[in-house]
Design a protein around this motif. Structure first.
Motif, PDB file in Angstrom:
ATOM      1  N   ALA A 199       0.830  -1.213   0.000  1.00  0.00           N
ATOM      2  CA  ALA A 199       0.000   0.000   0.000  1.00  0.00           C
ATOM      3  C   ALA A 199       0.859   1.256   0.000  1.00  0.00           C
ATOM      4  N   ALA A 200       2.024   1.206   0.624  1.00  0.00           N
ATOM      5  CA  ALA A 200       2.888   2.383   0.688  1.00  0.00           C
ATOM      6  C   ALA A 200       3.349   2.832  -0.692  1.00  0.00           C
ATOM      7  N   TYR A 201       3.363   1.914  -1.661  1.00  0.00           N
ATOM      8  CA  TYR A 201       3.899   2.244  -2.981  1.00  0.00           C
ATOM      9  C   TYR A 201       2.846   2.710  -3.988  1.00  0.00           C
ATOM     10  N   LEU A 202       1.591   2.518  -3.706  1.00  0.00           N
ATOM     11  CA  LEU A 202       0.572   2.897  -4.693  1.00  0.00           C
ATOM     12  C   LEU A 202       0.602   4.390  -5.024  1.00  0.00           C
ATOM     13  N   PRO A 203       0.638   5.300  -4.034  1.00  0.00           N
ATOM     14  CA  PRO A 203       0.714   6.725  -4.404  1.00  0.00           C
ATOM     15  C   PRO A 203       2.036   7.082  -5.071  1.00  0.00           C
ATOM     16  N   LEU A 204       3.109   6.380  -4.736  1.00  0.00           N
ATOM     17  CA  LEU A 204       4.403   6.683  -5.346  1.00  0.00           C
ATOM     18  C   LEU A 204       4.430   6.302  -6.828  1.00  0.00           C
ATOM     19  N   ILE A 205       3.757   5.218  -7.166  1.00  0.00           N
ATOM     20  CA  ILE A 205       3.657   4.838  -8.583  1.00  0.00           C
ATOM     21  C   ILE A 205       2.952   5.930  -9.376  1.00  0.00           C
ATOM     22  N   ALA A 206       1.839   6.419  -8.833  1.00  0.00           N
ATOM     23  CA  ALA A 206       1.096   7.488  -9.507  1.00  0.00           C
ATOM     24  C   ALA A 206       1.941   8.748  -9.623  1.00  0.00           C
ATOM     25  N   LEU A 207       2.676   9.089  -8.565  1.00  0.00           N
ATOM     26  CA  LEU A 207       3.516  10.286  -8.584  1.00  0.00           C
ATOM     27  C   LEU A 207       4.595  10.193  -9.658  1.00  0.00           C
ATOM     28  N   ALA A 208       5.249   9.041  -9.768  1.00  0.00           N
ATOM     29  CA  ALA A 208       6.297   8.876 -10.771  1.00  0.00           C
ATOM     30  C   ALA A 208       5.756   9.049 -12.181  1.00  0.00           C
ATOM     31  N   ALA A 209       4.572   8.495 -12.451  1.00  0.00           N
ATOM     32  CA  ALA A 209       3.975   8.614 -13.785  1.00  0.00           C
ATOM     33  C   ALA A 209       3.630  10.063 -14.112  1.00  0.00           C
ATOM     34  N   VAL A 210       3.065  10.768 -13.164  1.00  0.00           N
ATOM     35  CA  VAL A 210       2.669  12.165 -13.394  1.00  0.00           C
ATOM     36  C   VAL A 210       3.898  13.049 -13.614  1.00  0.00           C
ATOM     37  N   LEU A 211       4.908  12.908 -12.784  1.00  0.00           N
ATOM     38  CA  LEU A 211       6.107  13.738 -12.928  1.00  0.00           C
ATOM     39  C   LEU A 211       6.846  13.449 -14.233  1.00  0.00           C
ATOM     40  N   ALA A 212       6.868  12.191 -14.641  1.00  0.00           N
ATOM     41  CA  ALA A 212       7.499  11.860 -15.923  1.00  0.00           C
ATOM     42  C   ALA A 212       6.757  12.510 -17.078  1.00  0.00           C
ATOM     43  N   ALA A 213       5.439  12.502 -17.009  1.00  0.00           N
ATOM     44  CA  ALA A 213       4.636  13.116 -18.070  1.00  0.00           C
ATOM     45  C   ALA A 213       4.868  14.617 -18.142  1.00  0.00           C
ATOM     46  N   LEU A 214       5.048  15.240 -16.993  1.00  0.00           N
ATOM     47  CA  LEU A 214       5.180  16.699 -16.956  1.00  0.00           C
ATOM     48  C   LEU A 214       6.606  17.187 -17.211  1.00  0.00           C
TER      49      LEU A 214
END
Length: 467
Positions: A199-214
């Motif tokens: 569970a600790a990694y679910l928000p981090l996965i989303a964060l990595a995808a968003v920052l890479a896109a931006l």
């Protein structure tokens, strides 16, 4: 500069070997992409190595009382899949672009995370279900190849040892961090809540995808070509370097995945004790990887790699001594040193890749070939070999875990596996010495100097690379 402003997501005419362009614009773009690449790869490594932590929780207390051999199998499975995915991941960067593929591969990490979150605390779940879920975690291992291939395009050769080492080291830290998360969970919530780790990694996965896109960019490296891969397969240096990387990265990832289980089987460590001891080695090994690249930039990848394998052989002898004396403290101390050495070797071995093909390009220029074409070919081959060596190196993690599984299954000790590792390090010493530290025509390696073609900023190196 205009191209960079006009099309942030697709950069054309990228030439980091042009020192004026690099100082004015290139290094700022390259560093931004490096930081975001490290973040994505780091989380990918954590998901890839997640099962090395989850198996420590698996006990009859939560209805998942698997045998040690079954737990080693759960650790081997994502290692194998991650190794097999590295070649297509490396190719995907040149086909779809570094930014695009980083976004996609980051989102893909939800595939292993969400099913693991659901099943890991369901008592009575059969082993085959966990093997399937563990197999999907291999996508995190593929992230290394795509990330490294992408970063190799951004940096000039004179900085690639440090940049590739930093990129890979930051990714490798994911092994240590997920183990720290596991330790935190066990220490605070007990050893019956493995879902908290995931569970600790679910928000981090989303964060990595968003920052890479931006924040990331696609670099125009020319059309994706399977010809570069075919040419790399036919180049003997591809396989020599892959063998060396099998010894360095294979040791790092194999030891990192297996260390907790080794402590439980070798010394009867509890989940808390195992989790408390396993993170330090991968942490230091990850931090030492950029240093290995830096040392290779300064002293040459071949020299650093040779000394490193000699030291790893001595360290393996230390493990045999610790095993014979049943000394857990000595065993952990020596294993930690081996992690550091494997990290150093990862950086120095990867430095050989751009050096080898840059040397071939310089030889082509000296023979009268076009410099731009020769160095463009070298960069394509570098990317292809990074993918091949990365895949072969990750397979080393499979070999390490299978060796431990067989060793503990048949003898109840890791000593047969350690003798096997020692023999392999001896082979790596011989290859490094004979292939990369022996100058052509019997000339001393220190007397060999390459030409520096104008406009390409080729770094002088005393290492020998033969076409």
């Amino acid at each position: 500069m205009t191209a960079l402003r006009a099309s942030r997501r697709r950069i054309e005419h990228w030439d980091p070997e042009d020192e004026e362009f690099w100082e004015r614009t290139g290094k700022h773009v390259a560093r931004r992409n490096l930081v975001l690449s490290v973040l994505s790869e780091h989380i990918g490594f954590s998901i890839w190595s997640m099962w090395s932590v989850l198996v420590l929780f698996m006990s009859p207390a939560i209805g998942l009382g698997f045998a040690p051999s079954e737990k080693f199998l759960l650790v081997v499975t994502p290692t194998l899949v991650g190794a097999l995915l590295r070649l297509p991941y490396s190719y995907a960067v040149t086909r779809f672009g570094g930014r695009n593929w980083t976004v996609f591969s980051s989102v893909l990490l939800f595939v292993p995370a969400l099913p693991a979150l659901y099943f890991v605390q369901r008592p009575g779940t059969p082993l085959w279900v966990f093997l399937l879920i563990a197999a999907t975690a291999g996508v995190g291992g593929g992230n290394f190849a795509s990330s490294t291939t992408n970063i190799a395009h951004f940096f000039p050769r004179r900085h690639q040892g440090w940049a590739l080492g930093l990129n890979a080291g930051g990714g490798n830290l994911g092994v240590a961090v997920v183990q720290l998360v596991g330790l935190l969970v066990i220490a605070t919530a007990g050893d019956t809540h493995p879902a908290y780790v995931i569970a600790a990694y679910l928000p981090l996965i989303a964060l990595a995808a968003v920052l890479a896109a931006l924040g990331m960019d696609n670099v125009d490296t020319g059309p994706a070509s399977t010809g570069a891969l075919r040419e790399a397969v036919g180049n003997p240096h591809t396989w020599w370097i892959s063998l060396l990387y099998l010894g360095t990265f294979g040791s790092f990832i194999g030891y990192g995945f297996a260390f907790g289980l080794v402590l439980q089987n070798q010394f009867g460590a509890t989940p808390l004790e195992a989790a408390g001891l396993t993170f330090l080695g991968p942490l230091l090994g990850s931090l030492s990887r950029p240093l290995g690249g830096r040392l290779a930039d300064r002293w040459g990848g071949a020299r650093v790699t040779l000394v490193n394998f000699l030291a790893m052989g001595v360290g393996t002898l230390g493990l045999l001594v610790a095993s014979a004396q049943r000394s857990q403290s000595l065993f952990v101390a020596v294993f930690t040193v081996l992690f550091v050495l494997s990290g150093l070797g990862n950086g120095s071995t990867y430095k050989l890749i751009p050096v080898v093909f840059a040397g071939q390009a310089e030889a082509a220029v000296t023979a009268g070939h076009d410099a731009t074409e020769a160095f463009a070919r070298a960069r394509r081959l570098t990317g292809a070999v990074i993918g091949i060596a990365g895949a072969v190196g990750a397979l080393g993690g499979v070999v390490v875990n299978l060796a431990f599984r067989a060793s503990y299954g048949s003898r109840g000790t890791g000593e047969p596996a350690f003798w096997f590792f020692l023999a392999f390090y001896a082979v790596c010493v011989a290859v490094t010495l004979l292939v990369y530290l022996r100058a052509p025509h019997g000339a001393p390696a220190d007397d060999v100097r390459r030409a520096r073609p104008a406009g390409h900023g080729a770094a002088e190196s005393s290492e020998v690379t033969r076409a």
